[in-house]
Each structure stands twice: as structure tokens, then as C-alpha cells.
Scaffold this active site. Structure first.
Site, PDB file in Angstrom:
ATOM      1  N   GLU A   1     -21.191  36.772  24.092  1.00 62.30           N
ATOM      2  CA  GLU A   1     -21.021  38.096  23.504  1.00 62.30           C
ATOM      3  C   GLU A   1     -21.165  39.167  24.586  1.00 62.30           C
ATOM      4  O   GLU A   1     -21.667  38.884  25.690  1.00 62.30           O
ATOM      5  CB  GLU A   1     -22.079  38.301  22.409  1.00 62.30           C
ATOM      6  CG  GLU A   1     -22.023  37.281  21.273  1.00 62.30           C
ATOM      7  CD  GLU A   1     -20.857  37.494  20.300  1.00 62.30           C
ATOM      8  OE1 GLU A   1     -19.797  38.018  20.691  1.00 62.30           O
ATOM      9  OE2 GLU A   1     -21.019  37.103  19.123  1.00 62.30           O
TER      10      GLU A   1
ATOM     11  N   HIS B   1     -15.287  38.663  23.278  1.00 64.75           N
ATOM     12  CA  HIS B   1     -16.093  37.483  23.653  1.00 64.75           C
ATOM     13  C   HIS B   1     -15.204  36.325  24.100  1.00 64.75           C
ATOM     14  O   HIS B   1     -14.044  36.203  23.705  1.00 64.75           O
ATOM     15  CB  HIS B   1     -17.107  37.095  22.576  1.00 64.75           C
ATOM     16  CG  HIS B   1     -16.571  36.397  21.366  1.00 64.75           C
ATOM     17  ND1 HIS B   1     -17.199  36.454  20.138  1.00 64.75           N
ATOM     18  CD2 HIS B   1     -15.487  35.598  21.165  1.00 64.75           C
ATOM     19  CE1 HIS B   1     -16.531  35.729  19.265  1.00 64.75           C
ATOM     20  NE2 HIS B   1     -15.500  35.206  19.865  1.00 64.75           N
TER      21      HIS B   1
ATOM     22  N   ASN C   1     -14.192  41.347  19.867  1.00 64.08           N
ATOM     23  CA  ASN C   1     -15.106  42.137  20.709  1.00 64.08           C
ATOM     24  C   ASN C   1     -15.042  41.721  22.180  1.00 64.08           C
ATOM     25  O   ASN C   1     -15.907  42.088  22.966  1.00 64.08           O
ATOM     26  CB  ASN C   1     -16.549  42.014  20.196  1.00 64.08           C
ATOM     27  CG  ASN C   1     -17.086  40.590  20.302  1.00 64.08           C
ATOM     28  OD1 ASN C   1     -16.337  39.663  20.624  1.00 64.08           O
ATOM     29  ND2 ASN C   1     -18.366  40.416  20.027  1.00 64.08           N
TER      30      ASN C   1
ATOM     31  N   ASP D   1     -18.338  25.415  22.185  1.00 65.27           N
ATOM     32  CA  ASP D   1     -19.517  25.943  21.517  1.00 65.27           C
ATOM     33  C   ASP D   1     -19.771  25.246  20.187  1.00 65.27           C
ATOM     34  O   ASP D   1     -18.931  24.479  19.699  1.00 65.27           O
ATOM     35  CB  ASP D   1     -19.388  27.463  21.317  1.00 65.27           C
ATOM     36  CG  ASP D   1     -17.962  27.903  20.974  1.00 65.27           C
ATOM     37  OD1 ASP D   1     -17.223  27.082  20.409  1.00 65.27           O
ATOM     38  OD2 ASP D   1     -17.601  29.036  21.290  1.00 65.27           O
TER      39      ASP D   1
HETATM   40  C1  F6R Z   1     -14.268  29.113  19.471  1.00 71.93           C
HETATM   41  C2  F6R Z   1     -14.632  30.175  20.391  1.00 71.93           C
HETATM   42  C3  F6R Z   1     -14.340  31.594  20.090  1.00 71.93           C
HETATM   43  C4  F6R Z   1     -12.955  31.833  19.485  1.00 71.93           C
HETATM   44  C5  F6R Z   1     -12.743  33.318  19.195  1.00 71.93           C
HETATM   45  C6  F6R Z   1     -11.408  33.570  18.540  1.00 71.93           C
HETATM   46  O1  F6R Z   1     -14.644  27.852  19.985  1.00 71.93           O
HETATM   47  O2  F6R Z   1     -15.188  29.889  21.396  1.00 71.93           O
HETATM   48  O3  F6R Z   1     -14.455  32.363  21.268  1.00 71.93           O
HETATM   49  O4  F6R Z   1     -11.990  31.362  20.387  1.00 71.93           O
HETATM   50  O5  F6R Z   1     -13.768  33.777  18.376  1.00 71.93           O
HETATM   51  O6  F6R Z   1     -11.391  32.938  17.290  1.00 71.93           O
HETATM   52  P1  F6R Z   1     -10.049  32.897  16.427  1.00 71.93           P
HETATM   53  O7  F6R Z   1      -9.072  32.087  17.169  1.00 71.93           O
HETATM   54  O8  F6R Z   1     -10.452  32.254  15.135  1.00 71.93           O
HETATM   55  O9  F6R Z   1      -9.593  34.321  16.263  1.00 71.93           O
END
Ligand code: F6R
Length: 245
Positions: free
Chosen positions: A147, A142, A140, A71
């Protein structure tokens, strides 16, 4: 190790998180020209450092691998230090000696983000798909920036980030209001086509989302629950994240 359906669950001590994660990733990267899907964020950083260490020692050579990001924030150019492009080049492609020309991140500065998302999907298809997808988990539930409420079979698309995700990621920005409102993300359908997936979860704050993703129903309310429908998922979780499993 335990299994849940077709998932392999590895609950590890903190000190083993990076090595077990790296081994899981490398086991799916066989053959020259493999494609590695990468998550950004805090959780996989130790794993990338471990892969970089093995590269430096000559234990592994990933120079023929392609890298595709999950992303990117809409509105941040690839030269912006807060962009995921900067992260992917600085923390992954550079240290792993991957060719910048074989490193793909959606262009957050594209004039037409929807068209960019469509092109990014085509890029992944053109690479022959992802062999190993590294994924993190949002508090959450995701997966990438899909989301809650995202259809489980969708392609790369533009998403409006939830307030919770923007709050969680505000630590990377000077002000919370600076966190972009939208992102381009691989869709759940894109991610599900990866041949294998390594889901990483670290810390007690990920516990409820991890339990819901692995033990709850497959539901768009918890996007990561779609991993239950994938035939080749390895979950690497530290004890704090796995406390509710
Ligand atoms: C990042 C992504 C997100 C993260 C998620 C966890 O490329 O796609 O889904 O993997 O938000 O983020 P951290 O590891 O910072 O807790």
C-alpha cells in the site's frame, strides 16, 4: 508499442488484452523449471484463460514451471474459496497443469504471519527467484498488497490493508466487514528482483493510478511507480486504462 525509459508499453484493444498479455508472459518463461509469479484479482483472469486454452490445445506446456503468488489474506486458510490460494490453484495451477507441489502461496492461516512472510521470502529465494512476475494495479497505485507508504526495497511482509483496497475487494466477500484487515505480500524489493515484470491494467478506473505509476515521480505514495526503476517491464493496458498516458 511505445517505450518509456526501459518499459515497453502496449496499449491494446480489449479483444487483444489476453493474447498480448499471454505472449508477454511466455516470452520471459524460457527453459524448463522457470518460475512464474502470479497476481490474483479480476484483471489477469482473461490472461490465465488464454494460457489455459493454449495448454489445452497443446500449444504450450508449462508443467515444469513453478508458480508463486504475490499475496494472501491473513486469516483465510488455503481451503477457503475466497483465499488467493484457492484462486491460484483453481484458476492458474490446475488449468495450466502445474504441479501443486510447485505452487506456492503464503499460508494465510499461519499462527505467526510475520514468520510466514519471512519463510515465503526464503521460498522465493530458494526457487532461484521469479522469471516473470504478472502484476495488477490497485486503484490507489498498490503493487501486490504494498500500500502507499511501503518502502521500495522491502521483503515479504505483513501489511494492513488500506480502506480503499478493502472497499475495492469487497466484491469478493458477502459483506464489506468480512474483507480481511491484513495480508502477507511480496515486498516491493521482492518484486523488483523478478527478472521481468508484466503489469496489467484494464478499465478507466485504473487510469489515474497507471498514469501516476508510469509518468509520475518514483515515490512510496504510488508503490507501482517503483516499476520505473526495473530494467524489464512490459505494461499491457487497454485503451480505457491508458487514456491518461
Ligand atoms: C492481487 C494483487 C493486487 C491486484 C490489484 C488489482 O494478487 O496483488 O495488487 O493485482 O488489487 O486487482 P484487480 O485486478 O482485481 O483490479
Amino acid at each position: 508499442m511505445s517505450t518509456l525509459g526501459s518499459m515497453q508499453i502496449r496499449v491494446v484493444d480489449d479483444v487483444d488484452f489476453a493474447t498480448v498479455g499471454a505472449d508477454a508472459v511466455l516470452s520471459g518463461l524460457t527453459g524448463a523449471g522457470a518460475c512464474l509469479g502470479v497476481a490474483t484479482g479480476g484483471t489477469p483472469l482473461r490472461l490465465y484463460r488464454e494460457l489455459a486454452h493454449r495448454t489445452e490445445c497443446g500449444a504450450i506446456d508449462l508443467s515444469s514451471v513453478s508458480v508463486v503468488a504475490l499475496d494472501e489474506y491473513v486469516g483465510l486458510s488455503s481451503s477457503d474459496p475466497r483465499s488467493y490460494a484457492s484462486y491460484v490453484h483453481g484458476c492458474i495451477a490446475g488449468p495450466l497443469r502445474i504441479d501443486p507441489a510447485a505452487t506456492f502461496v503464503p499460508d494465510g492461516a499461519a499462527a505467526d504471519p510475520d514468520a510466514e512472510a519471512r519463510e515465503y521470502e526464503a521460498t522465493i529465494v530458494g526457487l532461484g527467484g521469479v522469471d516473470v512476475q504478472i502484476a495488477g494495479l490497485g486503484t490507489n497505485g498498490h503493487l501486490a498488497f504494498n500500500e502507499p507508504g511501503t518502502p521500495i526495497d522491502g521483503p515479504c511482509h505483513v501489511v494492513t490493508l488500506s480502506e480503499r483496497t478493502r472497499r475495492d475487494n469487497a466484491r469478493y466477500f458477502d459483506r464489506r466487514g468480512d474483507v480481511p484487515l491484513r495480508a502477507i505480500t511480496q515486498g516491493l524489493g521482492t518484486i523488483r528482483r523478478a527478472r521481468s515484470i508484466v503489469l496489467l491494467a484494464s478499465g478507466a478506473h485504473k487510469g489515474p493510478a497507471l498514469a501516476a505509476a508510469l509518468h509520475g515521480p518514483v515515490t512510496t505514495d504510488v508503490p507501482a511507480s517503483v516499476l520505473q526503476t526495473h530494467p524489464n517491464v512490459t505494461v499491457v493496458a487497454d485503451r480505457a486504462a491508458a487514456a491518461l498516458l
